[in-house]
Design a protein around this motif. Structure first.
Motif, mmCIF file in Angstrom:
data_model
loop_
_atom_site.group_PDB
_atom_site.id
_atom_site.type_symbol
_atom_site.label_atom_id
_atom_site.label_comp_id
_atom_site.label_asym_id
_atom_site.label_seq_id
_atom_site.Cartn_x
_atom_site.Cartn_y
_atom_site.Cartn_z
ATOM 1 N N GLU A 43 -10.797 8.096 5.247
ATOM 2 C CA GLU A 43 -12.036 8.374 4.517
ATOM 3 C C GLU A 43 -12.430 9.847 4.637
ATOM 4 N N VAL A 44 -12.129 10.468 5.786
ATOM 5 C CA VAL A 44 -12.422 11.893 5.963
ATOM 6 C C VAL A 44 -11.497 12.732 5.088
ATOM 7 N N LEU A 45 -10.216 12.349 5.034
ATOM 8 C CA LEU A 45 -9.264 13.068 4.190
ATOM 9 C C LEU A 45 -9.653 12.985 2.721
ATOM 10 N N GLU A 46 -10.049 11.795 2.283
ATOM 11 C CA GLU A 46 -10.419 11.613 0.879
ATOM 12 C C GLU A 46 -11.612 12.487 0.511
ATOM 13 N N ALA A 47 -12.613 12.487 1.383
ATOM 14 C CA ALA A 47 -13.795 13.310 1.112
ATOM 15 C C ALA A 47 -13.451 14.797 1.145
ATOM 16 N N GLY A 48 -12.586 15.200 2.083
ATOM 17 C CA GLY A 48 -12.200 16.605 2.184
ATOM 18 C C GLY A 48 -11.404 17.081 0.989
ATOM 19 N N ILE A 49 -10.541 16.217 0.448
ATOM 20 C CA ILE A 49 -9.759 16.592 -0.734
ATOM 21 C C ILE A 49 -10.673 16.733 -1.943
ATOM 22 N N LYS A 50 -11.645 15.835 -2.075
ATOM 23 C CA LYS A 50 -12.576 15.926 -3.200
ATOM 24 C C LYS A 50 -13.422 17.196 -3.129
ATOM 25 N N SER A 51 -13.806 17.573 -1.915
ATOM 26 C CA SER A 51 -14.648 18.760 -1.759
ATOM 27 C C SER A 51 -13.854 20.057 -1.835
ATOM 28 N N GLY A 52 -12.516 19.983 -1.730
ATOM 29 C CA GLY A 52 -11.677 21.174 -1.772
ATOM 30 C C GLY A 52 -11.368 21.755 -0.409
ATOM 31 N N ARG A 53 -11.865 21.133 0.650
ATOM 32 C CA ARG A 53 -11.572 21.650 1.990
ATOM 33 C C ARG A 53 -10.105 21.439 2.343
ATOM 34 N N TYR A 54 -9.556 20.290 1.953
ATOM 35 C CA TYR A 54 -8.153 19.983 2.209
ATOM 36 C C TYR A 54 -7.402 19.963 0.876
ATOM 37 N N LEU A 55 -6.115 20.273 0.938
ATOM 38 C CA LEU A 55 -5.250 20.248 -0.237
ATOM 39 C C LEU A 55 -4.227 19.139 -0.071
ATOM 40 N N GLN A 56 -3.942 18.445 -1.151
ATOM 41 C CA GLN A 56 -2.989 17.338 -1.122
ATOM 42 C C GLN A 56 -1.684 17.760 -1.770
ATOM 43 N N THR A 84 -1.162 29.752 4.026
ATOM 44 C CA THR A 84 -0.525 29.084 5.160
ATOM 45 C C THR A 84 -1.506 28.086 5.750
ATOM 46 N N GLY A 85 -1.012 26.906 6.115
ATOM 47 C CA GLY A 85 -1.927 25.876 6.599
ATOM 48 C C GLY A 85 -1.285 24.980 7.625
ATOM 49 N N CYS A 86 -2.022 23.932 7.988
ATOM 50 C CA CYS A 86 -1.550 22.935 8.943
ATOM 51 C C CYS A 86 -1.842 21.548 8.387
ATOM 52 N N VAL A 87 -1.012 20.603 8.728
ATOM 53 C CA VAL A 87 -1.181 19.226 8.274
ATOM 54 C C VAL A 87 -2.255 18.545 9.116
ATOM 55 N N VAL A 88 -3.244 17.962 8.449
ATOM 56 C CA VAL A 88 -4.331 17.285 9.168
ATOM 57 C C VAL A 88 -4.290 15.779 8.969
ATOM 58 N N GLY A 89 -3.436 15.300 8.069
ATOM 59 C CA GLY A 89 -3.347 13.857 7.861
ATOM 60 C C GLY A 89 -2.201 13.502 6.937
ATOM 61 N N ILE A 90 -1.740 12.257 7.050
ATOM 62 C CA ILE A 90 -0.660 11.736 6.202
ATOM 63 C C ILE A 90 -1.285 10.766 5.212
ATOM 64 N N LEU A 91 -1.155 11.063 3.931
ATOM 65 C CA LEU A 91 -1.696 10.186 2.897
ATOM 66 C C LEU A 91 -0.717 9.088 2.517
ATOM 67 N N GLN A 92 0.572 9.388 2.561
ATOM 68 C CA GLN A 92 1.576 8.372 2.251
ATOM 69 C C GLN A 92 2.890 8.738 2.915
ATOM 70 N N ARG A 93 3.408 7.795 3.688
ATOM 71 C CA ARG A 93 4.716 7.967 4.304
ATOM 72 C C ARG A 93 5.788 7.578 3.296
ATOM 73 N N ASN A 94 6.700 8.476 3.009
ATOM 74 C CA ASN A 94 7.803 8.169 2.099
ATOM 75 C C ASN A 94 9.107 8.065 2.878
ATOM 76 N N TRP A 95 9.078 7.245 3.922
ATOM 77 C CA TRP A 95 10.266 7.071 4.744
ATOM 78 C C TRP A 95 11.297 6.217 4.003
ATOM 79 N N ARG A 96 12.548 6.460 4.312
ATOM 80 C CA ARG A 96 13.665 5.762 3.686
ATOM 81 C C ARG A 96 14.721 5.494 4.753
ATOM 82 N N ASP A 97 15.891 5.044 4.333
ATOM 83 C CA ASP A 97 17.010 4.901 5.261
ATOM 84 C C ASP A 97 17.577 6.287 5.563
ATOM 85 N N TYR A 98 17.812 6.555 6.855
ATOM 86 C CA TYR A 98 18.361 7.855 7.264
ATOM 87 C C TYR A 98 19.704 7.645 7.960
#
Length: 1051
Positions: A226-239, A323-337
């Motif tokens: 919920e914090v990530l969603e609000a931050g993306i809408k406000s422009g504080r975070y980038l997706q 330059t930035g830092c990751v503050v949250g994961i919105l979707q894991r796109n894991w696969r077979d490795y």
């Protein structure tokens, strides 16, 4: 119907716990979806088989944690309860829930969903104080009992669970309903399904040891959704999507920002993420939220070539970028490795008696993965598939579990399977159920035209001269042509495409498999067909002298202006009179009397002469029309970029013996123009009939900044490249010709190709009409219609065209077109699979190149020395292209000891102490012996060797040994392309010998039947596109992080 209430405890958008009371209705009649039903349930859609020994009902815990085991197609008669599915949705998220839904919808899996929470006699209300997992287990057990009673005891029901208490409590309550553990179930009922047993064991170990992680935090905690969603809408975070630089996987990654609307232009580009700490447990491909660092901490991209990870020293950077830092994961796109097990000595040093080890992914962009296994010693040096489970903030590495072994690292088959797995390409043999859908065609039971189809189709067998023009030896002929003069003097041009949709019905098992694959996959030594070979190489191949079903487009053209007077689309019945290859067709066009047409050989001389003249007139008319079509597209700005011109040379057994350069013939362009014309007109037809649900192919114009390397390189040679439009670009490329060195224009076209965007499929309802255009072909609308044998997009277009024709006749369509939403999802899937196919083909080519050079001594073998052309300058070296082998790679001018290349008077090179100075179009080395400058488009001599890697793919290393052109590249010496032919010929021979040795070792194994050999995967590459990407390395820069771009001329 009984009304009751259901109490849910949910979270609000602000994270608060909310108690929700909902009305819940119970009904007596809920479908059971079993073929054994005695109660006349309204079972629509998938129904469980009646020929199984039992039905199995997994509880919520099994579905939640062991869904991968339940995905084995061998497990039949599986009943998923509504309770278990909702548990997955609430505890595992949307991705896992969608995976379960797709499993339930897939008719290839014998499983159904039973809505037990709406069934009056199966529903169990939750008791006060009852733990949720206990209640879910009780619900599933009651559903299993209801199922057994509902089927009147005709079928035993087995409930599987991971809860020992549930086994003790419920195992003896009801005769005919058995409650056992998952492991016991697999061991008792499926002892031969070793893969499922091993996968269950691996997941169980991972679950047991997940709690043993240390408590010291290694990474920052991710912010709540919920914090990530609000931050993306406000422009504080980038997706955006995280893309790790494979050349600097530990230090450099980029987030491609999605939908940024910032007025600040510099924030509408990629965001740089430096180092693993700031990446904060995000894995390549994850959708993440990033927060920008203060501007004083911004850094630039590294512009130097890198030879290996962890290279020391300060490296040059580009201008600072966001330059930035990751503050949250919105979707894991894991696969077979794919990973490689370490040597046993390394395992002993890191495990300290534990069963947990670190395995090394084949993909450089991934961190090491911690798994639990008891097979570490036996699997040392082997490649295997693992899946990620979690990555906690207290762990340096992600946790995963072992799935299955691929084979020993370095073996050809293991490396091929690695490439397929890494690109998420799954091509199992066609199942018996799919093959039963195929029509029969054998000597005992030959296929014949259905009488009903003769009346339903336009019969062209006796009215049109139909012929095909393909590479020599082509088996899957999916397109033919015709041209004739009508009584009024007008010309009629015809393009006839194999009618695949007549044999592949929408929703059939074959259709679902073709949709899943989306394309035929071509590797350097084999192909994996989209359709069974009874279609692709027989009934849907428009072979000479055979009656075949087709989808045709016929244009009536003005004899003088060639303007279209009328166009007809429809299903036809054709018989190809001639199956020509390109060289024969060109010889006929050139008036070569010695060119022999096989179909005319049995005729008497007079008839042969008349038929030959008729064929030549048709080819001349076809060429005349194609020239006109090409001229019209050229006027609109169609691009001709550097492509691959190679063909396969086969022996008597149809094995590849060599690759030889295909000489550019006008007939190549003639056929291509006719196919492009058909694709364009079909695109117009389906888009006009279905404005919001037609599948088209768009090629957006490239961003101007992508042309910077092309413009700078051309400027260094004295040329000006105008990129304002596709017409201006095409004209300026035509003028950029150096008469002394034809490779200059070739390299410039390669750079232009690299700057292009990918051509993509899309649904017309997803974007406005001004975005429909195809930049490379200079057309306002375009689609793919002409290759339904090997592209699923063409199958969809054929169905849309059929529906459009039925709509014109005001007939109810037999198959309703997909909605815009469904079509857009399908377009995304096909685009992903096409991209995977391109990557797999490129990687298999690189594999074969390395195998070719691996056993050669680079110091003594003359085949390891070749001419190279400089096409880009970097801070510490150059990027070069080797025409002989179609290879691009990096040449370093300094080494780790601080030495640089020094050039002697005779052009030979050696390492000496010195310095480098880089300029946009050249780079200079200064040593005690003097200064030498390497410029763009210079020819140098390089030595080729292989850098082997136990855990990753091998790669070629290039070393400059002379500043002069290599003698073998001078005019009159070795023919261009001969090296490529030699490369593939030798590696294929090596692979065949290895396969033969392996077959001899398994002499006692049962042999495949004729049907299995005929209808499964083929190792014979398709002759139409065989190895057309052997030189694809020349179209992608190995030191750039973006994915390889598709050449626009491939449409």
């Amino acid at each position: 119907m009984i009304k009751t209430e259901k109490i849910l405890h949910l979270k609000s958008s602000r994270g608060r716990k909310v108690r929700v009371v909902r009305e819940h209705y119970l009904r007596e009649h809920i479908p059971c979806f079993s073929a054994l039903c005695q109660a006349d349930c309204t079972n629509e859609g998938k129904v469980l088989s009646a020929d199984v020994t039992h039905y199995v009902v997994p509880d919520a815990g099994v579905v939640r944690d062991f869904l991968e085991v339940l995905e084995f197609r061998e497990l039949r008669g599986v009943v998923f309860t509504q309770t278990a599915c909702q548990a997955v949705q609430h505890s595992r998220g949307r991705r896992q829930y969608n995976r379960l839904r797709n499993l339930l919808k897939d008719p290839r899996h014998d499983c159904v969903l039973f809505c037990n929470e709406f069934q009056q006699y199966a529903y169990c209300p939750r008791e006060q104080g009852e733990a949720q997992d206990k209640w879910q287990t009780r619900c599933v057990y009651h559903a299993a009992v209801w199922y057994y009673d509902h089927l009147a005891g005709l079928q035993p029901v087995v409930m599987i669970t991971e809860d020992p208490a549930a086994v003790s409590e419920y195992s003896s309550l009801k005769s005919g309903v058995y409650v056992i553990s998952t492991q016991e179930y697999l061991q008792s009922f499926w002892p031969d399904l070793q893969g499922a047993l091993e996968l269950h064991s691996s997941i169980s170990q991972a679950l047991q040891e997940r709690e043993s992680e240390g408590q010291e935090r290694e990474y920052a905690e991710h912010l709540p959704p919920e914090v990530l969603e609000a931050g993306i809408k406000s422009g504080r975070y980038l997706q955006g999507t995280l893309n790790v630089n494979k050349h600097r996987a530990q230090s450099e990654a980029f987030v491609r920002v999605e939908g940024s609307t910032s007025k600040n232009e510099e924030l509408n580009t990629d965001v740089l993420v430096c180092g693993m700490k700031l990446r904060n447990r995000a894995v390549h491909g994850d959708v993440v939220a990033v927060e920008l660092l203060p501007r004083t901490e911004w850094r630039g991209r590294n512009t130097a070539l890198t030879e290996a990870e962890g290279e020391a020293g300060e490296e040059p950077q580009s201008q600072p970028m966001p330059t930035g830092c990751v503050v949250g994961i919105l979707q894991r796109n894991w696969r077979d490795y794919v990973v490689t097990f370490p040597l046993w000595e390394e395992v002993q040093s890191q495990s300290h008696g534990s069963q947990r080890i670190l395995v090394i992914p084949w993909d450089y962009r991934l961190p090491k993965i911690r798994i639990s296994t008891q097979q570490a010693e036996a699997l040392q040096g082997h490649r295997a598939i693992v899946r990620l489970d979690s990555w906690d903030s207290t762990s340096l590495y992600p946790n995963g579990h072992f799935v299955r072994v691929l084979g020993k690292a370095g073996e050809l088959e293991t490396e091929i399977q690695t490439i397929l797995t890494e690109n998420s390409i799954h091509v199992p043999p066609f199942s018996e159920a799919q093959l039963r859908e195929m029509p029969q065609n054998s000597q005992e039971n030959p296929w014949q035209v259905e009488p009903g189809q003769v009346g339903a189709r336009r019969d062209l067998r006796d009215t049109h001269l139909v012929f095909s023009i393909d590479p020599k030896g082509c088996e899957d002929v999916d397109d033919t042509l015709s041209v004739r003069t009508l009584p009024g003097g007008a010309l009629e041009l015809g393009v006839h495409i194999a009618d695949v949709t007549h044999f592949v019905r929408a929703g059939s098992l074959t259709d679902l498999e073709a949709r899943s694959r989306a394309t035929t996959y071509y590797l350097a030594d084999r192909r994996y067909d989209m359709l069974p070979s009874v279609l692709s190489a027989d009934l849907c191949s428009l072979l000479g002298g055979k009656d075949r079903y087709a989808m045709s487009v016929l244009w009536q053209l003005d004899a003088q202006s060639l303007a279209v007077q009328q166009v007809w689309f429809g299903r036809t019945l054709i018989r190809s009179s001639y199956q020509l290859h390109y060289e024969l067709a060109q010889s006929l066009l050139s008036g070569d009397e010695g060119a022999e047409v096989p179909e005319l050989a049995p005729l008497d001389p007079a008839e042969r002469r008349g038929r030959r003249e008729e064929l030549c007139r048709a080819l001349e008319a076809l060429t005349h029309v194609a020239r006109h079509l090409r001229a019209r597209r050229d006027e609109g700005g169609a691009l001709e970029l550097e492509g691959v011109e190679v063909r396969a040379q086969l022996d008597a057994d149809r094995n590849i013996t060599a690759l030889v350069p295909r000489q550019p013939l006008e007939v190549h362009e003639t056929v291509a123009e006719c196919m492009i014309y058909a694709n364009h007109w079909v695109a117009r037809k389906i888009q006009e009939s279905f404005p919001h649900q037609a599948l088209l192919r768009q090629h957006p114009g490239p961003r101007q900044q992508f042309f910077s390397q092309l413009m700078d390189s051309a400027k260094a040679r004295g040329f000006t490249i105008d990129t304002r439009s596709n017409k201006a670009l095409a004209d300026s490329l035509d003028r950029a010709v150096d008469p002394q060195d034809p490779l200059v224009n070739r390299l410039l076209r390669m750079m232009a190709t690299q700057a292009m965007s990918n051509a993509l499929y899309f649904s017309t309802g997803a974007c406005s009409q001004d975005q429909f255009n195809h930049y490379g072909l200079a057309l306002d609308r375009y689609t793919h219609f002409t290759s339904p044998i090997r592209r699923y997009a063409d199958v969809i277009v054929h169905r849309l065209l059929t529906a459009a024709l039925e709509k014109d006749k005001e007939v109810e369509p037999k198959e309703a077109p997909a909605s815009n939403k469904e079509l857009e999802a399908l377009a995304h899937h096909i685009n992903d699979k096409n991209r995977a196919a391109q990557h797999a083909q490129k990687q298999s080519t690189e594999l074969f190149q390395c195998l070719y050079f691996k056993d050669k001594d680079p110091m003594t073998d003359e085949r390891c020395v070749a001419d190279a052309v400089v096409y880009a300058i970097r801070a510490n070296g150059m990027l070069v292209f080797i025409p002989r082998y179609g290879v691009k790679g990096a040449v370093y001018l300094n080494n780790r000891d601080g030495q640089v290349i020094s050039v002697r008077a005779d052009g030979s090179c050696e390492w000496q102490s010195g310095s480098l100075q880089r300029h946009p179009d050249r780079i200079s080395t200064s040593t005690g012996s003097g200064t030498h400058t390497f410029c763009l488009f210079d020819h140098i001599t390089v030595r080729i060797s292989v850098q082997s890697s136990r855990c990753h793919a091998d790669r070629l290393c290039l070393e400059v040994i002379s500043s002069l052109r290599h003698e073998a590249a001078e005019p009159g010496s070795q023919k261009a392309g001969q090296g490529r032919a030699e490369l593939v010929q030798e590696v294929v021979r090596w692979a065949e010998e290895a396969s033969q040795r392996e077959a001899e070792g398994r002499a006692g194994a049962p042999k495949l039947s004729r049907e299995e050999r005929e209808f499964r995967q083929s190792k014979k590459p398709n002759l139409y596109t065989i190895l057309q990407e052997i030189q694809e390395l020349a179209l992608s820069d190995p030191n750039l992080t973006p994915e390889p771009q598709t050449c626009a001329t491939t449409a």
